[in-house]
Motif scaffolding. Structure first.
Motif, PDB file in Angstrom:
ATOM      1  N   LYS A 152     -11.548  -6.392  -0.585  1.00  0.00           N
ATOM      2  CA  LYS A 152     -12.239  -5.522  -1.544  1.00  0.00           C
ATOM      3  C   LYS A 152     -11.448  -4.235  -1.774  1.00  0.00           C
ATOM      4  N   THR A 153     -10.874  -3.697  -0.706  1.00  0.00           N
ATOM      5  CA  THR A 153     -10.105  -2.462  -0.837  1.00  0.00           C
ATOM      6  C   THR A 153      -8.860  -2.683  -1.679  1.00  0.00           C
ATOM      7  N   LEU A 154      -8.204  -3.809  -1.497  1.00  0.00           N
ATOM      8  CA  LEU A 154      -7.027  -4.115  -2.314  1.00  0.00           C
ATOM      9  C   LEU A 154      -7.409  -4.234  -3.794  1.00  0.00           C
ATOM     10  N   ALA A 155      -8.566  -4.846  -4.059  1.00  0.00           N
ATOM     11  CA  ALA A 155      -9.029  -4.968  -5.449  1.00  0.00           C
ATOM     12  C   ALA A 155      -9.322  -3.580  -6.030  1.00  0.00           C
ATOM     13  N   LEU A 156      -9.891  -2.702  -5.208  1.00  0.00           N
ATOM     14  CA  LEU A 156     -10.172  -1.327  -5.639  1.00  0.00           C
ATOM     15  C   LEU A 156      -8.876  -0.593  -5.970  1.00  0.00           C
ATOM     16  N   ILE A 157      -7.880  -0.754  -5.121  1.00  0.00           N
ATOM     17  CA  ILE A 157      -6.582  -0.113  -5.344  1.00  0.00           C
ATOM     18  C   ILE A 157      -5.929  -0.647  -6.616  1.00  0.00           C
ATOM     19  N   ALA A 160      -0.740   7.616  -7.368  1.00  0.00           N
ATOM     20  CA  ALA A 160       0.315   7.616  -6.361  1.00  0.00           C
ATOM     21  C   ALA A 160      -0.268   7.394  -4.967  1.00  0.00           C
ATOM     22  N   ALA A 161      -1.422   8.003  -4.688  1.00  0.00           N
ATOM     23  CA  ALA A 161      -2.078   7.811  -3.394  1.00  0.00           C
ATOM     24  C   ALA A 161      -2.511   6.355  -3.229  1.00  0.00           C
ATOM     25  N   ALA A 162      -3.005   5.761  -4.310  1.00  0.00           N
ATOM     26  CA  ALA A 162      -3.417   4.354  -4.270  1.00  0.00           C
ATOM     27  C   ALA A 162      -2.210   3.461  -4.018  1.00  0.00           C
ATOM     28  N   ARG A 163      -1.125   3.767  -4.701  1.00  0.00           N
ATOM     29  CA  ARG A 163       0.100   2.971  -4.538  1.00  0.00           C
ATOM     30  C   ARG A 163       0.642   3.080  -3.110  1.00  0.00           C
ATOM     31  N   SER A 164       0.560   4.272  -2.546  1.00  0.00           N
ATOM     32  CA  SER A 164       1.042   4.491  -1.188  1.00  0.00           C
ATOM     33  C   SER A 164       0.176   3.764  -0.162  1.00  0.00           C
ATOM     34  N   ALA A 165      -1.124   3.679  -0.448  1.00  0.00           N
ATOM     35  CA  ALA A 165      -2.050   3.037   0.502  1.00  0.00           C
ATOM     36  C   ALA A 165      -1.971   1.512   0.466  1.00  0.00           C
ATOM     37  N   ARG A 166      -1.542   0.960  -0.650  1.00  0.00           N
ATOM     38  CA  ARG A 166      -1.630  -0.493  -0.816  1.00  0.00           C
ATOM     39  C   ARG A 166      -0.916  -1.306   0.269  1.00  0.00           C
ATOM     40  N   PRO A 167       0.356  -1.012   0.575  1.00  0.00           N
ATOM     41  CA  PRO A 167       1.018  -1.823   1.619  1.00  0.00           C
ATOM     42  C   PRO A 167       0.379  -1.688   2.992  1.00  0.00           C
ATOM     43  N   ASP A 174       8.696   4.348   2.101  1.00  0.00           N
ATOM     44  CA  ASP A 174       8.525   3.966   0.715  1.00  0.00           C
ATOM     45  C   ASP A 174       9.322   4.885  -0.190  1.00  0.00           C
ATOM     46  N   THR A 175      10.444   4.375  -0.685  1.00  0.00           N
ATOM     47  CA  THR A 175      11.278   5.177  -1.581  1.00  0.00           C
ATOM     48  C   THR A 175      11.168   4.689  -3.017  1.00  0.00           C
ATOM     49  N   SER A 176      10.204   3.804  -3.282  1.00  0.00           N
ATOM     50  CA  SER A 176      10.089   3.229  -4.618  1.00  0.00           C
ATOM     51  C   SER A 176       9.053   3.923  -5.476  1.00  0.00           C
ATOM     52  N   LEU A 177       8.415   4.989  -4.957  1.00  0.00           N
ATOM     53  CA  LEU A 177       7.388   5.651  -5.730  1.00  0.00           C
ATOM     54  C   LEU A 177       7.994   6.260  -6.975  1.00  0.00           C
ATOM     55  N   PRO A 178       7.297   6.165  -8.117  1.00  0.00           N
ATOM     56  CA  PRO A 178       7.843   6.660  -9.370  1.00  0.00           C
ATOM     57  C   PRO A 178       7.781   8.166  -9.462  1.00  0.00           C
ATOM     58  N   ALA A 179       8.304   8.682 -10.560  1.00  0.00           N
ATOM     59  CA  ALA A 179       8.383  10.131 -10.736  1.00  0.00           C
ATOM     60  C   ALA A 179       7.024  10.777 -10.734  1.00  0.00           C
ATOM     61  N   GLU A 180       5.963  10.050 -11.143  1.00  0.00           N
ATOM     62  CA  GLU A 180       4.650  10.658 -11.220  1.00  0.00           C
ATOM     63  C   GLU A 180       4.128  11.031  -9.843  1.00  0.00           C
ATOM     64  N   ASN A 181       4.730  10.486  -8.777  1.00  0.00           N
ATOM     65  CA  ASN A 181       4.283  10.824  -7.429  1.00  0.00           C
ATOM     66  C   ASN A 181       5.154  11.889  -6.788  1.00  0.00           C
TER      67      ASN A 181
END
Length: 229
Positions: free
Chosen positions: A129-134, A148-155, A189-196
């Motif tokens: 459920k949390t992955l679906a929320l993210i 960005a926080a969601a993207r960081s939490a996903r893995p 995680d070095t793949s975060l985009p510029a928005e983060n």
């Protein structure tokens, strides 16, 4: 004439420096607010479940997974609370009624093998459920920092799911991806985009200013050369 040209160049640099950070900030949508609130409740539920497993699980594997949940979700929740405070989003004070009910049902089996099985099954469903929320936030969210926080939490959440997938305990899946003092962000995680990246935003703002200033200076130099002729 020269003073007016110089003033125009300075104004171009100033405007470029102002507009770039605003473009990165973004607004806060209903989706962003919902994500922050539900992510916070999910973190609280996982921390409570993790603490309970450390007390009542009958196997070392489940106890270890419980420790991992407390460790990681405490750090992830630090990001959520920081963003909520920054964006004036009021967070719930406890897990949802459904989450509390699920934990109570597992606690009723405390101290028996049935507890471990029920705990793992519940955590499998909770992390799906949390992955679906993210994923919903990444798809429909508007605020760059919340996404960005969601993207960081996903893995991290995906790793937790691997540890309890199918109601079977896999303690070895712990990759220790969230480190102390990281505020919940992944150190590797070095793949975060510029928005983060505030640093990236600042760099682009500076680059935009230099480009605008360089263009104005080039135009001014050409103007002077023409006047001398």
């Amino acid at each position: 004439m020269r003073k007016r040209l110089l003033s125009a160049a300075v104004m171009a640099v100033a405007l470029s420096g102002i507009s770039a950070p605003q473009a990165f900030a973004g607004g806060v949508s209903a989706q962003d607010e919902m994500f922050l609130m539900q992510a916070h409740q999910g973190n609280l539920a996982e921390i409570a479940a993790g603490n309970d497993a450390q007390k009542h699980a009958t196997t070392d594997c489940v106890k270890h997974v419980g420790t991992v949940l407390v460790r990681d979700h405490s750090k992830l929740d630090a990001d959520v609370k920081m963003l909520a405070g920054k964006l004036n989003v009021t967070l719930p004070g406890s897990p949802s009624p459904e989450q509390r009910k699920e934990l109570a049902a597992v606690q009723a089996k405390a101290g028996s093998p049935a507890y471990d099985a029920a705990w793992l099954t519940t955590q499998d469903a909770a992390h799906r459920k949390t992955l679906a929320l993210i994923d919903q936030e990444l798809k429909a969210g508007k605020n760059a920092e919340v996404k960005a926080a969601a993207r960081s939490a996903r893995p991290v959440v995906a790793m937790h799911l691997d540890m309890v997938r199918g109601g079977t305990c896999h303690a070895a899946k712990d990759a220790r991806m969230v480190h102390a003092g990281s505020g919940g962000h992944l150190a590797a995680d070095t793949s975060l985009p510029a928005e983060n990246s505030l640093a990236t935003a600042g760099f682009l703002s500076m680059a935009g200013g230099l480009a605008a200033g360089g263009s104005a200076w080039f135009w001014l130099t050409r103007r002077r050369s023409a006047e001398r002729r």
